[in-house]
Design a protein around this motif. Structure first.
Motif, mmCIF file in Angstrom:
data_model
loop_
_atom_site.group_PDB
_atom_site.id
_atom_site.type_symbol
_atom_site.label_atom_id
_atom_site.label_comp_id
_atom_site.label_asym_id
_atom_site.label_seq_id
_atom_site.Cartn_x
_atom_site.Cartn_y
_atom_site.Cartn_z
ATOM 1 N N MET A 130 42.722 27.330 32.580
ATOM 2 C CA MET A 130 43.152 28.180 33.685
ATOM 3 C C MET A 130 44.268 27.486 34.462
ATOM 4 S SD MET A 130 42.923 30.910 35.573
ATOM 5 C CE MET A 130 41.448 31.691 34.917
ATOM 6 N N ASP A 131 45.420 28.163 34.577
ATOM 7 C CA ASP A 131 46.496 27.634 35.391
ATOM 8 C C ASP A 131 46.849 28.649 36.471
ATOM 9 O OD1 ASP A 131 48.005 29.618 34.129
ATOM 10 O OD2 ASP A 131 48.898 28.212 32.701
ATOM 11 N N TYR A 132 47.825 28.285 37.300
ATOM 12 C CA TYR A 132 48.149 29.129 38.444
ATOM 13 C C TYR A 132 48.637 30.509 38.022
ATOM 14 C CZ TYR A 132 50.296 30.597 42.858
ATOM 15 O OH TYR A 132 50.649 31.293 44.000
ATOM 16 N N ASP A 133 49.533 30.559 37.049
ATOM 17 C CA ASP A 133 50.073 31.843 36.616
ATOM 18 C C ASP A 133 48.987 32.735 36.013
ATOM 19 O OD1 ASP A 133 52.601 31.167 37.473
ATOM 20 O OD2 ASP A 133 53.248 30.399 35.530
ATOM 21 N N THR A 134 48.070 32.137 35.262
ATOM 22 C CA THR A 134 46.968 32.911 34.683
ATOM 23 C C THR A 134 46.084 33.486 35.782
ATOM 24 O OG1 THR A 134 46.978 31.527 32.703
ATOM 25 C CG2 THR A 134 45.006 32.851 33.109
ATOM 26 N N ALA A 135 45.771 32.648 36.776
ATOM 27 C CA ALA A 135 44.942 33.115 37.885
ATOM 28 C C ALA A 135 45.631 34.253 38.637
ATOM 29 C CB ALA A 135 44.639 31.960 38.826
ATOM 30 N N ARG A 136 46.910 34.098 38.894
ATOM 31 C CA ARG A 136 47.641 35.125 39.634
ATOM 32 C C ARG A 136 47.783 36.421 38.844
ATOM 33 N NH1 ARG A 136 47.522 35.727 44.339
ATOM 34 N NH2 ARG A 136 49.481 36.893 44.310
ATOM 35 N N GLY A 137 47.638 36.358 37.536
ATOM 36 C CA GLY A 137 47.727 37.549 36.695
ATOM 37 C C GLY A 137 46.424 38.289 36.541
ATOM 38 N N SER A 138 45.398 37.902 37.276
ATOM 39 C CA SER A 138 44.091 38.549 37.167
ATOM 40 C C SER A 138 44.153 40.014 37.580
ATOM 41 C CB SER A 138 43.061 37.823 38.040
ATOM 42 O OG SER A 138 42.931 36.469 37.674
ATOM 43 N N THR A 196 43.109 40.598 48.512
ATOM 44 C CA THR A 196 43.903 40.908 47.324
ATOM 45 C C THR A 196 44.868 39.799 46.931
ATOM 46 O OG1 THR A 196 45.564 42.048 48.680
ATOM 47 C CG2 THR A 196 43.784 43.392 47.754
ATOM 48 N N ASP A 197 45.194 38.917 47.850
ATOM 49 C CA ASP A 197 46.124 37.825 47.545
ATOM 50 C C ASP A 197 45.416 36.537 47.131
ATOM 51 O OD1 ASP A 197 48.944 38.673 47.924
ATOM 52 O OD2 ASP A 197 48.199 39.274 49.893
ATOM 53 N N ASP A 198 44.111 36.602 46.944
ATOM 54 C CA ASP A 198 43.351 35.407 46.534
ATOM 55 C C ASP A 198 42.724 35.617 45.164
ATOM 56 O OD1 ASP A 198 41.939 33.064 46.354
ATOM 57 O OD2 ASP A 198 40.358 33.673 47.753
ATOM 58 N N PHE A 199 43.323 34.982 44.146
ATOM 59 C CA PHE A 199 42.750 34.982 42.801
ATOM 60 C C PHE A 199 42.308 33.567 42.415
ATOM 61 C CE2 PHE A 199 45.309 38.914 42.424
ATOM 62 C CZ PHE A 199 44.302 39.772 42.020
ATOM 63 N N SER A 200 41.887 32.814 43.406
ATOM 64 C CA SER A 200 41.422 31.453 43.148
ATOM 65 C C SER A 200 40.110 31.465 42.392
ATOM 66 C CB SER A 200 41.241 30.699 44.468
ATOM 67 O OG SER A 200 42.444 30.642 45.201
ATOM 68 N N ASN A 201 39.827 30.339 41.727
ATOM 69 C CA ASN A 201 38.548 30.149 41.044
ATOM 70 C C ASN A 201 37.667 29.223 41.868
ATOM 71 O OD1 ASN A 201 38.612 30.941 37.730
ATOM 72 N ND2 ASN A 201 40.544 30.979 38.839
ATOM 73 N N GLN A 234 21.016 34.119 41.893
ATOM 74 C CA GLN A 234 21.677 33.936 43.176
ATOM 75 C C GLN A 234 21.336 35.098 44.095
ATOM 76 O OE1 GLN A 234 25.901 33.323 43.039
ATOM 77 N NE2 GLN A 234 25.780 31.696 41.515
ATOM 78 N N ILE A 235 21.467 34.870 45.380
ATOM 79 C CA ILE A 235 21.307 35.926 46.373
ATOM 80 C C ILE A 235 22.659 36.133 47.047
ATOM 81 C CG2 ILE A 235 20.136 36.670 48.476
ATOM 82 C CD1 ILE A 235 17.808 34.875 47.736
ATOM 83 N N GLY A 236 23.306 37.232 46.745
ATOM 84 C CA GLY A 236 24.539 37.580 47.449
ATOM 85 C C GLY A 236 25.791 36.875 46.985
ATOM 86 N N GLY A 237 25.742 36.117 45.900
ATOM 87 C CA GLY A 237 26.947 35.431 45.443
ATOM 88 C C GLY A 237 27.309 34.253 46.327
ATOM 89 N N ALA A 238 28.516 33.757 46.185
ATOM 90 C CA ALA A 238 28.968 32.598 46.941
ATOM 91 C C ALA A 238 29.664 33.033 48.227
ATOM 92 C CB ALA A 238 29.917 31.752 46.099
ATOM 93 N N GLY A 283 44.546 30.043 43.376
ATOM 94 C CA GLY A 283 45.137 31.275 42.884
ATOM 95 C C GLY A 283 45.689 32.125 44.015
ATOM 96 N N TRP A 284 45.921 31.505 45.157
ATOM 97 C CA TRP A 284 46.419 32.218 46.335
ATOM 98 C C TRP A 284 47.899 32.558 46.210
ATOM 99 C CZ3 TRP A 284 44.447 34.346 50.692
ATOM 100 C CH2 TRP A 284 43.129 34.018 51.057
ATOM 101 N N ASN A 285 48.285 33.660 46.824
ATOM 102 C CA ASN A 285 49.669 33.859 47.229
ATOM 103 C C ASN A 285 49.891 32.868 48.369
ATOM 104 O OD1 ASN A 285 51.931 34.723 48.793
ATOM 105 N ND2 ASN A 285 51.778 36.777 47.933
#
Length: 555
Positions: free
Chosen positions: A1-9, A17-22, A42-46, A203-205
């Motif tokens: 996973m690199d930045y461009d891949t994350a931003r292409g999610s 909408t501007d956060d595609f971070s992992n 899990q309860i409610g995710g992270a 993966g942020w803008n």
């Protein structure tokens, strides 16, 4: 996973909408006395916190640059040494009645009434040069107060701080402890909890995050108060899914932990393991579609549906539904897209699904006629499309019998099933004697029914409704016996109008509402009332109709 891949999610389980971070931490498993493993839910995710921690009011906080990544914690630890890296890792024994006790560096060694909360605080001081490092940590450092304070001179650039919280439902195993030691293990083979760690891949803008850091400082912490953010639709967030690409069991009762992660007890540090027989290659994403190439069709995607604006207009149902059956039915309707939903429903259309409904959801409901196939899910379609160049000899094997509520596509040379029922003026199909009974509710003092409904034999899943009705008269609709108990929780002003027969062509209540296994009378009434309708009707155990008129078809 690199930045461009994350931003292409195409989607994210985070709302901005501007956060595609992992964001990642290990999964948690219950280890039974016989050595098997069961995933802990899990309860409610992270929950991810972005905290503006500064050494002083004038210190500048920076957004993470493109390509940045880091690791917090050490997956190999099996003991506690009280260094900053371990001080940033903690567990909270949740007990909302007040008996949780202090936070710990490893697994709480007691039953926690409301589960374990795993907590990871990331370092916030950067060396200003490296986006990563061989151990994924050396380019970062903690400030002197771990969660706050002053950065060391070797790492002078201050990022915004991030903190993870994830709650695991360990209380579901409260009656399955077999000694005084917590019977849990992290997915990296850690039975102590000291090896908890977290990964972050940016993966942020970057410009948007920097603007938020500079301008959004509300004490409430409510992210929606930040004017720089836009948000994904909640349904899309909840359904964002990445198909697995490693062929290995990760759910259910497991004989070993996924990957090459045998349990290493400690207290000495764990060591990396290899050659354990686990998969070592990342393959293609798992497909949840059926191979229908023999029919000249192919699987497209799991597509979100909108109950107010259906993806495909033609609907049919069959209690023995398969994907092949749905495709054959859609071919008979001249459609080039077919979608199964809710196990036994089939939808057809000529237009491709909207792009914003594709590329992120998971369908997982077994087909009613073949449990090895997936036929959509609640408000999700397993969609198939006709190939541009059909395989020689492919085509409809036989047209299945189906009941349908809508058809806006003209029929082709293929004959539709004899029991198909339609309300569309564009189709020449004549409805048969099969119909459905439904309970009608309307606002007090509304106009009474004056038209007769068709003579039909009803199909009704409710044991409280008579299944066969007689001949309709010219003065009123056919009515069956009422349910034994009329629900009392309906909106004020709404009254029961009885149980009536729906002739289907045309519908007695012309507006489709929604359907599903969780439908209730009050829910249908609330939905219709919210749309401004004065009649509401429930049908077939899981369908809702609305109208401002209640009239039978013209003779």
């Amino acid at each position: 996973m690199d930045y461009d891949t994350a931003r292409g999610s195409t989607c994210s389980s985070c709302t901005v909408t501007d956060d595609f971070s992992n964001y990642w931490i290990p999964s948690l498993f219950y280890r039974a006395q016989n050595g098997t493993f069961t995933p802990v839910s899990q309860i409610g995710g992270a929950t991810i916190y972005y905290l503006q921690r500064r050494a002083n009011d004038s210190e500048k906080l920076f957004a993470f640059p493109p390509g940045f990544r880091m690791l917090a914690g050490n997956p190999m630890l099996r003991n506690y040494t009280d260094v900053p890296e371990q001080q940033a890792i903690s567990y909270s024994c949740l007990d909302y009645s007040g008996g949780g006790g202090p936070e710990t560096g490893g697994f709480p060694q007691r039953n926690c009434a409301n589960g374990y909360r795993l907590q990871v605080f990331f370092p916030s001081c950067w060396d200003g040069e490296n986006l990563d490092s061989p151990d994924h940590k050396s380019h970062m450092a903690y400030p002197d107060g771990v969660t706050g304070g002053t950065c060391p001179p070797t790492h002078p650039i201050r990022f915004i701080s991030i903190f993870y919280e994830v709650i695991y439902e360990t209380n579901k195993f409260s009656d399955q402890w077999y000694d005084s030691t917590a019977p849990f293990v992290l997915s990296n083979g850690d039975p102590t909890g000291y090896g908890l760690h977290g990964d972050f891949v940016n993966g942020w803008n970057v410009d948007v995050l920097q603007s938020a850091i500079d301008d959004c400082n509300s004490e409430s912490g409510v992210i929606e108060e930040c004017p720089h953010f836009k948000y994904f639709d909640t349904v899309k967030v909840q359904n964002c899914y990445i198909p697995p690409r490693i062929d290995e069991p990760t759910e259910g009762l497991l004989q070993k932990l996924p990957g090459c992660n045998p349990v290493q007890e400690g207290p000495e540090n764990a060591t990396p393991q290899t050659d354990c027989g686990a998969p070592t290659e990342i393959g293609s994403p798992k497909s949840y579609g059926t191979d229908v190439s023999s029919r000249g069709w192919s699987y497209l995607d799991c597509v979100m549906d909108d109950l107010d604006n259906r993806t495909f207009p033609i609907r049919g149902t069959n209690s023995t539904m398969t994907n092949e059956m749905c495709i054959d039915y859609c071919v008979s309707k001249g459609a080039i897209y077919a979608g199964t939903q809710y196990g036994e429903e089939c939808y057809c259309g000529t237009n491709a699904p909207p792009a914003d409904r594709m590329g992120f959801a998971k369908c997982g409901m077994p087909c009613a006629g073949n449990s090895t196939q997936v036929c959509g899910d609640a408000a999700k379609l397993s969609v198939y499309t006709k190939n541009v160049s059909p395989i020689a000899g492919s085509g409809v094997q036989s047209v299945p019998a189906m009941s349908s509520s809508s058809a806006t596509i003209a029929t082709t040379n293929s004959s539709p099933p004899s029991s198909f029922i339609t309300s569309s003026s564009s189709s020449t199909v004549t409805p048969t004697s099969t119909s459905l009974s439904f309970a009608v509710f309307g606002l007090t003092d509304t106009v009474t029914v004056s038209k007769a409904l068709s003579t039909t034999t009803t199909i009704n899943r409710s044991s409280t409704t008579t299944s066969v009705v007689g001949t309709a008269s010219d003065s009123g609709a056919t009515i069956t016996s009422l349910p034994s108990a009329i629900p009392s929780e309906i909106l004020t002003g709404w009254v029961s109008k009885g149980c009536w027969v729906d002739p289907v062509n045309p519908r007695a209540l012309e507006t489709w509402g929604y359907w599903g296994e969780k439908i209730t009378t009050s829910g249908c009434i609330n939905w219709c009332d919210s749309k401004g309708f004065i009649y509401a009707g429930t049908e077939y155990a899981g369908q809702c109709f609305c109208s401002n008129d209640f009239a039978a078809p013209e003779e």
